[in-house]
Design a protein around this motif. Structure first.
Motif, PDB file in Angstrom:
ATOM      1  N   GLU A   5       0.822  -1.212   0.000  1.00  0.00           N
ATOM      2  CA  GLU A   5       0.000   0.000   0.000  1.00  0.00           C
ATOM      3  C   GLU A   5       0.859   1.266   0.000  1.00  0.00           C
ATOM      4  O   GLU A   5       0.334   2.371   0.065  1.00  0.00           O
ATOM      5  CB  GLU A   5      -0.930  -0.007   1.208  1.00  0.00           C
ATOM      6  N   GLY A   6       2.188   1.097  -0.054  1.00  0.00           N
ATOM      7  CA  GLY A   6       3.091   2.237  -0.160  1.00  0.00           C
ATOM      8  C   GLY A   6       3.916   2.543   1.070  1.00  0.00           C
ATOM      9  O   GLY A   6       4.720   3.481   1.061  1.00  0.00           O
ATOM     10  N   GLN A   7       3.742   1.771   2.153  1.00  0.00           N
ATOM     11  CA  GLN A   7       4.485   2.022   3.390  1.00  0.00           C
ATOM     12  C   GLN A   7       5.953   1.640   3.215  1.00  0.00           C
ATOM     13  O   GLN A   7       6.274   0.572   2.695  1.00  0.00           O
ATOM     14  CB  GLN A   7       3.889   1.184   4.519  1.00  0.00           C
ATOM     15  N   THR A   8       6.853   2.512   3.645  1.00  0.00           N
ATOM     16  CA  THR A   8       8.286   2.223   3.625  1.00  0.00           C
ATOM     17  C   THR A   8       8.669   1.518   4.921  1.00  0.00           C
ATOM     18  O   THR A   8       8.299   1.966   6.007  1.00  0.00           O
ATOM     19  CB  THR A   8       9.106   3.514   3.458  1.00  0.00           C
ATOM     20  N   ILE A   9       9.439   0.425   4.804  1.00  0.00           N
ATOM     21  CA  ILE A   9       9.738  -0.406   5.966  1.00  0.00           C
ATOM     22  C   ILE A   9      11.223  -0.760   5.977  1.00  0.00           C
ATOM     23  O   ILE A   9      11.793  -1.152   4.960  1.00  0.00           O
ATOM     24  CB  ILE A   9       8.905  -1.709   5.945  1.00  0.00           C
ATOM     25  N   LEU A  10      11.837  -0.608   7.147  1.00  0.00           N
ATOM     26  CA  LEU A  10      13.198  -1.100   7.402  1.00  0.00           C
ATOM     27  C   LEU A  10      13.082  -2.121   8.510  1.00  0.00           C
ATOM     28  O   LEU A  10      12.626  -1.818   9.611  1.00  0.00           O
ATOM     29  CB  LEU A  10      14.123   0.047   7.815  1.00  0.00           C
ATOM     30  N   PHE A  11      13.518  -3.343   8.230  1.00  0.00           N
ATOM     31  CA  PHE A  11      13.139  -4.497   9.030  1.00  0.00           C
ATOM     32  C   PHE A  11      14.365  -5.352   9.347  1.00  0.00           C
ATOM     33  O   PHE A  11      15.109  -5.742   8.445  1.00  0.00           O
ATOM     34  CB  PHE A  11      12.125  -5.305   8.205  1.00  0.00           C
ATOM     35  N   ILE A  12      14.587  -5.624  10.638  1.00  0.00           N
ATOM     36  CA  ILE A  12      15.675  -6.514  11.051  1.00  0.00           C
ATOM     37  C   ILE A  12      15.111  -7.892  11.357  1.00  0.00           C
ATOM     38  O   ILE A  12      14.093  -8.019  12.035  1.00  0.00           O
ATOM     39  CB  ILE A  12      16.389  -5.967  12.308  1.00  0.00           C
ATOM     40  N   THR A  13      15.762  -8.929  10.856  1.00  0.00           N
ATOM     41  CA  THR A  13      15.308 -10.287  11.134  1.00  0.00           C
ATOM     42  C   THR A  13      16.481 -11.260  11.095  1.00  0.00           C
ATOM     43  O   THR A  13      17.497 -10.995  10.456  1.00  0.00           O
ATOM     44  CB  THR A  13      14.238 -10.729  10.108  1.00  0.00           C
ATOM     45  N   HIS A  14      16.322 -12.391  11.802  1.00  0.00           N
ATOM     46  CA  HIS A  14      17.311 -13.468  11.675  1.00  0.00           C
ATOM     47  C   HIS A  14      16.721 -14.649  10.905  1.00  0.00           C
ATOM     48  O   HIS A  14      17.364 -15.667  10.751  1.00  0.00           O
ATOM     49  CB  HIS A  14      17.810 -13.916  13.060  1.00  0.00           C
ATOM     50  N   HIS A  15      15.472 -14.480  10.429  1.00  0.00           N
ATOM     51  CA  HIS A  15      14.830 -15.523   9.633  1.00  0.00           C
ATOM     52  C   HIS A  15      15.065 -15.251   8.144  1.00  0.00           C
ATOM     53  O   HIS A  15      14.547 -14.267   7.618  1.00  0.00           O
ATOM     54  CB  HIS A  15      13.319 -15.551   9.891  1.00  0.00           C
ATOM     55  N   PRO A  16      15.790 -16.121   7.440  1.00  0.00           N
ATOM     56  CA  PRO A  16      16.015 -15.896   5.997  1.00  0.00           C
ATOM     57  C   PRO A  16      14.716 -15.788   5.209  1.00  0.00           C
ATOM     58  O   PRO A  16      14.594 -14.970   4.292  1.00  0.00           O
ATOM     59  CB  PRO A  16      16.831 -17.119   5.564  1.00  0.00           C
ATOM     60  N   GLU A  17      13.718 -16.610   5.595  1.00  0.00           N
ATOM     61  CA  GLU A  17      12.459 -16.569   4.847  1.00  0.00           C
ATOM     62  C   GLU A  17      11.721 -15.251   5.058  1.00  0.00           C
ATOM     63  O   GLU A  17      11.024 -14.763   4.165  1.00  0.00           O
ATOM     64  CB  GLU A  17      11.552 -17.752   5.225  1.00  0.00           C
ATOM     65  N   HIS A  18      11.894 -14.635   6.227  1.00  0.00           N
ATOM     66  CA  HIS A  18      11.272 -13.340   6.473  1.00  0.00           C
ATOM     67  C   HIS A  18      12.034 -12.233   5.743  1.00  0.00           C
ATOM     68  O   HIS A  18      11.419 -11.275   5.263  1.00  0.00           O
ATOM     69  CB  HIS A  18      11.219 -13.051   7.965  1.00  0.00           C
ATOM     70  N   ALA A  19      13.339 -12.364   5.660  1.00  0.00           N
ATOM     71  CA  ALA A  19      14.137 -11.368   4.930  1.00  0.00           C
ATOM     72  C   ALA A  19      13.702 -11.276   3.476  1.00  0.00           C
ATOM     73  O   ALA A  19      13.725 -10.200   2.864  1.00  0.00           O
ATOM     74  CB  ALA A  19      15.618 -11.722   5.013  1.00  0.00           C
TER      75      ALA A  19
END
Length: 222
Positions: free
Chosen positions: A190-204
Motif C-alpha cells: 500500500e506504499g508504506q516504507t519499511i526497514l526491518f531486522i530479522t534473523h529468519h532468511p524466509e522473512h528477509a
C-alpha cells in the motif's frame, strides 16, 4: 527518503573503543521494504536506533528527505520521531494495564488531536491489523500473535511514512510470524516504507532489498 552517509558508532569498553558501525552509507527509497540480516552483534539494532533518532552516531549523518535529523535540538528530534517514525520491537513493550486500544493510542497523546479523532484512528489501526472487536482486551487476554498485531497497530496509528522493525517476529512461532510478515507486506504494497531486522532468511525475503551486515559493515546488498 533516507540517506545514511559515513555512519560510525563507537562505544567505550573499559579503556578500549569498540567500533559498532564503520562508515556505513546507503539510501532507502520511498516504498522500499529493506530487510537487514546478520549475526548477533553485527550492528543491526544500533543502526536501526540511529536511523530512528533514538541514539546519536559518533560521526556521519542520517538524512530524512534531505534534512539531517541530528542537526536540530533534541526537542525537534522527538517531534521528528512522533511525526515520521513507527517503531516495532521484539519485546513489544505493551503496557499490561492498558487495553489494546489504549496501547495503540499512546503515540497520539502528544499530538494536537481531539479524543474523538484519536479513538477513530486507534480503531482504524486495530481493524487494519485484523483486531476489530478486541479493542478492550488487555495484553494478557491476547495471544502472542495478537500482541504483535497490537504493537504493529501502535506503529502505524499516526500514519508515519517510515516503519522501523527490530526482530518483531523473534519471539513468535512460525505460523504467527508469517501472519505478522504478511501484514508488513500488505502495508508495503500500500506504499508504506519499511526497514526491518530479522534473523529468519524466509522473512528477509519479504523485502525488495536485503542488506547483510557483518562486524559493523554492510557486506552485501541484494
Amino acid at each position: 527518503m533516507i540517506e545514511v552517509k559515513d555512519l560510525c558508532k563507537q562505544f567505550k569498553d573499559g579503556e578500549k573503543m569498540i567500533d559498532v558501525l564503520k562508515k556505513i552509507s546507503f539510501t532507502i527509497n520511498e516504498g522500499d521494504f529493506v530487510s537487514i540480516v546478520g549475526a548477533s552483534g553485527s550492528g543491526k539494532s544500533t543502526l536501526l536506533t540511529i536511523i530512528g533518532g533514538l541514539q546519536e552516531p559518533t560521526s556521519g549523518h542520517v538524512y530524512f528527505k534531505g534534512q539531517d535529523i541530528f542537526a536540530d535540538s533534541k526537542e525537534d528530534l522527538a517531534i521528528f520521531r512522533q511525526k515520521h517514525i513507527g517503531f516495532v520491537f521484539q519485546q513489544m513493550h505493551l503496557i499490561p494495564y492498558l487495553t489494546a486500544l489504549e496501547n495503540v493510542l499512546l503515540p497520539l497523546v502528544p499530538l494536537n488531536m481531539s479524543i474523538e479523532e484519536q479513538l477513530e484512528r486507534g480503531r482504524w489501526a486495530l481493524e487494519k491489523v485484523g483486531l476489530k472487536g478486541k479493542e478492550n482486551r488487555y495484553p494478557d487476554q491476547l495471544s502472542g500473535g495478537e500482541q504483535g498485531r497490537v504493537a504493529l497497530a501502535r506503529a502505524i496509528v499516526n500514519k508515519p511514512p517510515l516503519i522501523l522493525a527490530d526482530e518483531p517476529t523473534g519471539n513468535l512461532d512460525s505460523k504467527t510470524g508469517k501472519t505478522i510478515m504478511d501484514l508488513f507486506k500488505e502495508l508495503n504494497n500500500e506504499g508504506q516504507t519499511i526497514l526491518f531486522i530479522t534473523h529468519h532468511p524466509e522473512h528477509a525475503n519479504y523485502g525488495n532489498r536485503v542488506f547483510d551486515m557483518q562486524d559493523g559493515l554492510i557486506v552485501e546488498s541484494r
